[in-house]
Design a protein around this motif. Structure first.
Motif, PDB file in Angstrom:
ATOM      1  N   ILE A 122      64.533  67.450 -19.029  1.00 58.89           N
ATOM      2  CA  ILE A 122      64.402  66.015 -19.288  1.00 58.89           C
ATOM      3  C   ILE A 122      65.240  65.214 -18.296  1.00 58.89           C
ATOM      4  O   ILE A 122      64.796  64.196 -17.755  1.00 58.89           O
ATOM      5  N   GLY A 123      66.466  65.662 -18.059  1.00 60.11           N
ATOM      6  CA  GLY A 123      67.329  64.972 -17.103  1.00 60.11           C
ATOM      7  C   GLY A 123      66.766  64.994 -15.691  1.00 60.11           C
ATOM      8  O   GLY A 123      66.841  63.996 -14.970  1.00 60.11           O
ATOM      9  N   ILE A 124      66.185  66.127 -15.298  1.00 57.76           N
ATOM     10  CA  ILE A 124      65.595  66.234 -13.958  1.00 57.76           C
ATOM     11  C   ILE A 124      64.385  65.309 -13.819  1.00 57.76           C
ATOM     12  O   ILE A 124      64.243  64.591 -12.814  1.00 57.76           O
ATOM     13  N   ILE A 125      63.520  65.306 -14.824  1.00 53.70           N
ATOM     14  CA  ILE A 125      62.335  64.440 -14.769  1.00 53.70           C
ATOM     15  C   ILE A 125      62.739  62.975 -14.725  1.00 53.70           C
ATOM     16  O   ILE A 125      62.171  62.178 -13.966  1.00 53.70           O
ATOM     17  N   SER A 126      63.738  62.611 -15.521  1.00 56.38           N
ATOM     18  CA  SER A 126      64.199  61.220 -15.530  1.00 56.38           C
ATOM     19  C   SER A 126      64.778  60.820 -14.180  1.00 56.38           C
ATOM     20  O   SER A 126      64.593  59.680 -13.737  1.00 56.38           O
ATOM     21  N   SER A 132      60.871  54.783 -14.392  1.00 55.67           N
ATOM     22  CA  SER A 132      59.471  54.912 -14.772  1.00 55.67           C
ATOM     23  C   SER A 132      59.360  54.952 -16.296  1.00 55.67           C
ATOM     24  O   SER A 132      60.359  54.899 -17.018  1.00 55.67           O
ATOM     25  N   PHE A 133      58.144  55.069 -16.788  1.00 51.49           N
ATOM     26  CA  PHE A 133      57.921  55.167 -18.234  1.00 51.49           C
ATOM     27  C   PHE A 133      58.628  56.385 -18.807  1.00 51.49           C
ATOM     28  O   PHE A 133      59.249  56.320 -19.878  1.00 51.49           O
ATOM     29  N   TRP A 134      58.543  57.513 -18.092  1.00 52.51           N
ATOM     30  CA  TRP A 134      59.175  58.743 -18.581  1.00 52.51           C
ATOM     31  C   TRP A 134      60.694  58.617 -18.592  1.00 52.51           C
ATOM     32  O   TRP A 134      61.360  59.079 -19.537  1.00 52.51           O
ATOM     33  N   ASP A 135      61.234  57.995 -17.599  1.00 53.58           N
ATOM     34  CA  ASP A 135      62.680  57.805 -17.541  1.00 53.58           C
ATOM     35  C   ASP A 135      63.171  56.970 -18.719  1.00 53.58           C
ATOM     36  O   ASP A 135      64.105  57.356 -19.428  1.00 53.58           O
ATOM     37  N   TYR A 136      62.551  55.837 -18.942  1.00 44.80           N
ATOM     38  CA  TYR A 136      62.958  54.969 -20.043  1.00 44.80           C
ATOM     39  C   TYR A 136      62.754  55.640 -21.396  1.00 44.80           C
ATOM     40  O   TYR A 136      63.594  55.522 -22.298  1.00 44.80           O
ATOM     41  N   SER A 201      72.281  61.344 -14.376  1.00 41.98           N
ATOM     42  CA  SER A 201      73.237  60.557 -13.580  1.00 41.98           C
ATOM     43  C   SER A 201      73.769  61.340 -12.390  1.00 41.98           C
ATOM     44  O   SER A 201      73.936  60.779 -11.289  1.00 41.98           O
ATOM     45  N   GLU A 202      74.020  62.631 -12.569  1.00 40.35           N
ATOM     46  CA  GLU A 202      74.556  63.435 -11.462  1.00 40.35           C
ATOM     47  C   GLU A 202      73.527  63.629 -10.360  1.00 40.35           C
ATOM     48  O   GLU A 202      73.856  63.573  -9.168  1.00 40.35           O
ATOM     49  N   ILE A 203      72.271  63.856 -10.730  1.00 35.95           N
ATOM     50  CA  ILE A 203      71.239  64.033  -9.711  1.00 35.95           C
ATOM     51  C   ILE A 203      71.020  62.734  -8.936  1.00 35.95           C
ATOM     52  O   ILE A 203      70.891  62.733  -7.702  1.00 35.95           O
ATOM     53  N   LEU A 204      71.020  61.613  -9.656  1.00 34.43           N
ATOM     54  CA  LEU A 204      70.859  60.319  -8.979  1.00 34.43           C
ATOM     55  C   LEU A 204      72.019  60.050  -8.030  1.00 34.43           C
ATOM     56  O   LEU A 204      71.834  59.505  -6.932  1.00 34.43           O
ATOM     57  N   GLU A 205      73.220  60.446  -8.439  1.00 35.05           N
ATOM     58  CA  GLU A 205      74.388  60.241  -7.580  1.00 35.05           C
ATOM     59  C   GLU A 205      74.315  61.112  -6.329  1.00 35.05           C
ATOM     60  O   GLU A 205      74.621  60.661  -5.214  1.00 35.05           O
ATOM     61  N   VAL A 206      73.907  62.365  -6.514  1.00 37.10           N
ATOM     62  CA  VAL A 206      73.815  63.280  -5.381  1.00 37.10           C
ATOM     63  C   VAL A 206      72.743  62.838  -4.397  1.00 37.10           C
ATOM     64  O   VAL A 206      72.899  62.985  -3.167  1.00 37.10           O
TER      65      VAL A 206
END
Length: 316
Positions: A122-126, A132-136, A201-206
């Protein structure tokens, strides 16, 4: 030998810190229980007990001894694995812990596995489909998971799946895996939400780091950038959070154990707290502290293996 081998020195330092933590836990917990306003003799014997009966009770369990004498006896007991007997029922504390701890450990481990299996994807998809719709949707569900009290969720599960639908047992039955399904889901809900948000959050930061920009400039595909560069570096803090949360579950499973009538270590400590039964409480808390220390040691080792910079320092 310890000084010249980085990995051995790393493990040795963590083991020394673990021993220090365990002894600190013993001293702090015993001190709090010793100066507690609760009187074990009065709570167990009742208000009708005579002064002589209370004195005999205190002499039997060494409660009439000074603080330092009692603390020394407790420390010696843990070193020699002689945890004594409970004030109520005169039961062997070590045997009680050995009978109850595997249930709590199983519950926490299964909840952790379930949480990782759900939260990481779920975190990876977000993160991949940010804003996106899936993220929200996923982050909204994660927020709900963080907000739901575990005892309320457990009661709703019992009313729905045990009473109304009659699909699952309402209480824990030793040896019956179906009776663990609801407790595992309840305990893993909050952990899933935490891991999912942390993963995102970690993937977005990286993904905004310089080496990711360089990889894109080299013409690497998005999938290769994500799998070879972003995800391995994002795993380091995620593993740290997973290790800390697993330790928190061991100590915080008492509410779930109470709701589902699980005779685990958490509910055992809660039951003994109201006496207070010092040997039982102290042994239970120390067992949890040992497990948390072991998990943190494993997380530190994984961190050292996954972090190239730290791995290079250990190899020097």
């Amino acid at each position: 030998m310890i000084y010249h081998h980085g990995l051995i020195r790393f493990i040795f330092e963590r083991l020394v810190a673990t021993v220090f933590v365990i002894f600190s836990v013993i001293v702090i917990v015993f001190t709090l229980l010793y100066f507690s306003p609760q009187d074990p003799a009065q709570n167990i014997l009742g208000d009708q007990a005579t002064a002589a009966q209370r004195e005999n009770f205190e002499a039997l369990f060494g409660l009439d001894q000074p603080y330092l004498v009692q603390l020394t006896d407790r420390l010696h007991g843990f070193i020699t694995f002689d945890l004594g007997t409970t004030y109520q029922g005169n039961e062997d504390v070590l045997l009680n812990i050995e009978n109850r701890f595997p249930v709590t450990l199983t519950l926490a481990f299964l909840s952790l596995v379930l949480a990782i299996a759900i939260a990481v994807p779920i975190g990876i998809i977000s993160a991949v489909k940010v804003q996106s719709f899936w993220d929200y949707s996923f982050m909204f569900l994660a927020l709900i998971g963080l907000s739901i009290p575990s005892f309320w969720q457990g009661l709703i599960f019992i009313l729905t799946f045990a009473i109304e639908l009659d699909w699952l047992p309402s209480t824990y039955i030793p040896g019956q895996f179906a009776s663990l399904i609801m407790p595992v889901i309840v305990l893993g809900t909050g952990l899933s939400a935490t891991i999912a948000r942390m993963t995102r959050s970690e993937i977005l930061e990286v993904m905004h780091e310089d080496y990711i920009v360089t990889a894109k400039a080299k013409g690497l595909s998005n999938r290769r950038i994500f799998t070879k560069h972003a995800l391995p570096n994002a795993w380091i803090p995620i593993l740290t959070v997973i290790g800390l949360q697993f330790g928190a579950m061991l100590g915080g499973a008492s509410v779930t154990e109470k709701v589902f009538n699980i005779q685990g270590l958490g509910s055992y400590i809660v039951d003994k707290q109201f006496i207070p039964d010092i040997p039982a409480i102290l042994a239970g808390v120390v067992y949890i502290a040992v497990m948390i220390s072991v998990v943190n040691l494993l997380v530190d080792l994984l961190y050292a293996l996954l972090n190239p910079r730290l791995r290079a320092e250990l190899n020097d």
